[in-house]
Design an enzyme around this catalytic site. Structure first.
Site: not given
Ligand code: ARG
Length: 403
Positions: A176, A125, A15
Site C-alpha cells: 500500500s 487519511d 479500489d
Molecule cells: N502513515 C502515514 C500517514 O498517516 C502514511 C499513510 C500513507 N498511506 C499508505 N497507503 N501507505 O501519514
C-alpha cells in the site's frame, strides 16, 4: 429529476476504479472523478483520466497541483522542519488538505452534493479528508465505500471482472503506497511483523545507501527560510525538491523505518523515503542555527512539534495551524545564506555555512587572539544566574527534600 452527482477522489488504482461503478449503482448517481497530480510520478495522468471514463465516470478531471503543493504545503513544512515523532516528514498528511480543497472546488463547479474517497477505516487519511472537506463546506455529504459499504478487496475484484473494468486486477502490488513530491510511504503485509527488515524492492525514490559510490557536494542557498538556489542556479520550490529528490535519493538519503502512533489509536509500522525533504530540512535546520536568535529558536522547536502533530492529525484548516504558520514566517526572517552539504552513504552532512545575516561572531567565539569576549564578566554572571539554584539546594539539603 437530475441525478445525484458525486465527486470522487480518484487515484487510478483498483479500489477507486471499482468505486466509480459501485457508487453509480448504489446511489444511482453520476460520478465525477478528480485525480490530483501532487508529484507522485508513476502513471501518465492522461491514462488515469481515460481509465476513469472507461470505468463509468461521467466526467474525469486531472489537476496539476504540483506547484501549489510545493509552495503552499511543502514549503511551510520545510520552514517548520516538520518531522512527526521527530522522524516522519508528514508526507501524506500534507497532500490530503490540498486534494480535499480540489474535491470541494470540483463539487461546487459540477453541482455535486456528495464527495467520496477510497480510504479504509483504520488510517489517518480518512480523517484528514473528511475533516478538511467538512471544514471547507459542511453541507457536502461524504462517502467512503471501502470503509462504509462493504467494498472489500475480493468484492472489488469480482466487481471489476463482472463489469469488465479496464484494470488489471492481478497487477495490484502487494504494497500500500502513497507518494508525492515530498516523499513516499509504503505499508505491506510482511512489514506488519515489526521484526522483519525492509527489502530493497520496496524503495523507489532512493538507491541502496550501502552501494559504494562517489559523494555529492551541494550548495543550497536560502532566503528567509526558502530554498532559492542550488549550486548557484535559481530554483522554484518545486524544482528544489525535485533536484534534491534526485541527488539525495542517489545517495540513499531519507529512508525511514519506524513504528508510528496513528491518530486512530493504532501503532503501525511505516517505511518512508523522503530524500529531498530530509536533505532540505537538514540544511535548513543548520542555517537556522546560525541565523536565528536563541530565544525564538528554542521556542520554535516546540512550535515545530505542535505544527507537525496538527498537520498529521488532519487539522490543516484550523486557526491554530494558520497562526503557527504566521509565527514561523516571522521567525524565518533572516534565515538566509548558503549551506554546503556532503551527501553520501545515506547521510546528508552539513560541512559549511555562510550568511550575511549570521549571528555567529568569530570574534566572540574564538579562543585565539582577536577574542572580544570579556571573560572576566562570566564569573559575576554565573553567580547571579545560579543564585536561586544554590539557595534552594541548600534549603532542600537541610530539610532532606533533595532525594
Ligand atoms: N502513515 C502515514 C500517514 O498517516 C502514511 C499513510 C500513507 N498511506 C499508505 N497507503 N501507505 O501519514
Amino acid at each position: 429529476m437530475a441525478k445525484k452527482r458525486v465527486v470522487l477522489a480518484y487515484s487510478g488504482g483498483l479500489d477507486t476504479s471499482v468505486a466509480i461503478g459501485w457508487i453509480s449503482r448504489d446511489l444511482d448517481a453520476e460520478v465525477i472523478c478528480v485525480a490530483a497530480d501532487v508529484g507522485q510520478g508513476g502513471e501518465d495522468m492522461n491514462v488515469i483520466k481515460q481509465r476513469a471514463l472507461d470505468c463509468g465516470a461521467v466526467e474525469s478531471i486531472v489537476l496539476d497541483l504540483k506547484e501549489e503543493f510545493a509552495n503552499d504545503y511543502c514549503l511551510p513544512a520545510l520552514k517548520a522542519n516538520a518531522l512527526y515523532m521527530d522522524r516522519y516528514p508528514v508526507v501524506s498528511s500534507l497532500s490530503r488538505p490540498l486534494i480535499s480543497k480540489a474535491l470541494v472546488e470540483a463539487a461546487h463547479k459540477h453541482n455535486a452534493s456528495v464527495v467520496g474517497h477510497g480510504c479504509t477505516g483504520k488510517g489517518n487519511d480518512q480523517v484528514r479528508f473528511e475533516v478538511s472537506i467538512s471544514a471547507l463546506d459542511p453541507s457536502l455529504e461524504i462517502i467512503a465505500p471501502v470503509r462504509d459499504s462493504g467494498m472489500t478487496r475480493d468484492k472489488a475484484i469480482t466487481f471489476a471482472e463482472e463489469h469488465n473494468l479496464p484494470i488489471n486486477v492481478n497487477k495490484k502490488s502487494p504494497y500500500s503506497i502513497d507518494q508525492n513530491v515530498w516523499g513516499r510511504a509504503v505499508e505491506t503485509g510482511f512489514l506488519e511483523d515489526i521484526w522483519n527488515g525492509p527489502i530493497e524492492d520496496i524503495y523507489a525514490y532512493t538507491e541502496d545507501p550501502s552501494t559504494p559510490r562517489p559523494n555529492d557536494e551541494i550548495l543550497i542557498t536560502f532566503k528567509d527560510g526558502v530554498p532559492v538556489a542550488i549550486d548557484g542556479q535559481d530554483v522554484s520550490m518545486l524544482q528544489a525538491i525535485e533536484i534534491m529528490n534526485k541527488r539525495a535519493g542517489a545517495q540513499g538519503i531519507g529512508r525511514i523505518d519506524m513504528v508510528e502512533d496513528r491518530l486512530v489509536g493504532i501503532k503501525s509500522r511505516e517505511v518512508y523515503e523522503a530524500p529531498g525533504a530530509i536533505a532540505l530540512i537538514t540544511a535548513h535546520q543548520e542555517l537556522s542555527n546560525v541565523t536565528m536568535e536563541r530565544e525564538i529558536a528554542r521556542y520554535k522547536r516546540g512550535v515545530e512539534q505542535r505544527w507537525s502533530e496538527l498537520v498529521y492529525d488532519g487539522l490543516w484548516f484550523t486557526p491554530l495551524r494558520r497562526a503557527l504558520d504566521r509565527f514561523i514566517d516571522s521567525a524565518e526572517a533572516g534565515v538566509s545564506g548558503d549551506i554546503r552539504m556532503n551527501m553520501h552513504a545515506g547521510k546528508a552532512v552539513v560541512t559549511g555555512r555562510r550568511s550575511e545575516e549570521s549571528l555567529y561572531s568569530f570574534d566572540l567565539a574564538t579562543y585565539d587572539t582577536g577574542d572580544t569576549f570579556d571573560q572576566s564578566m562570566a564569573k559575576g554572571f554565573i553567580e547571579i544566574f545560579g543564585m536561586t539554584t544554590v539557595l534552594s539546594a541548600a534549603r532542600d539539603r537541610k530539610f532532606k527534600h533533595d532525594k
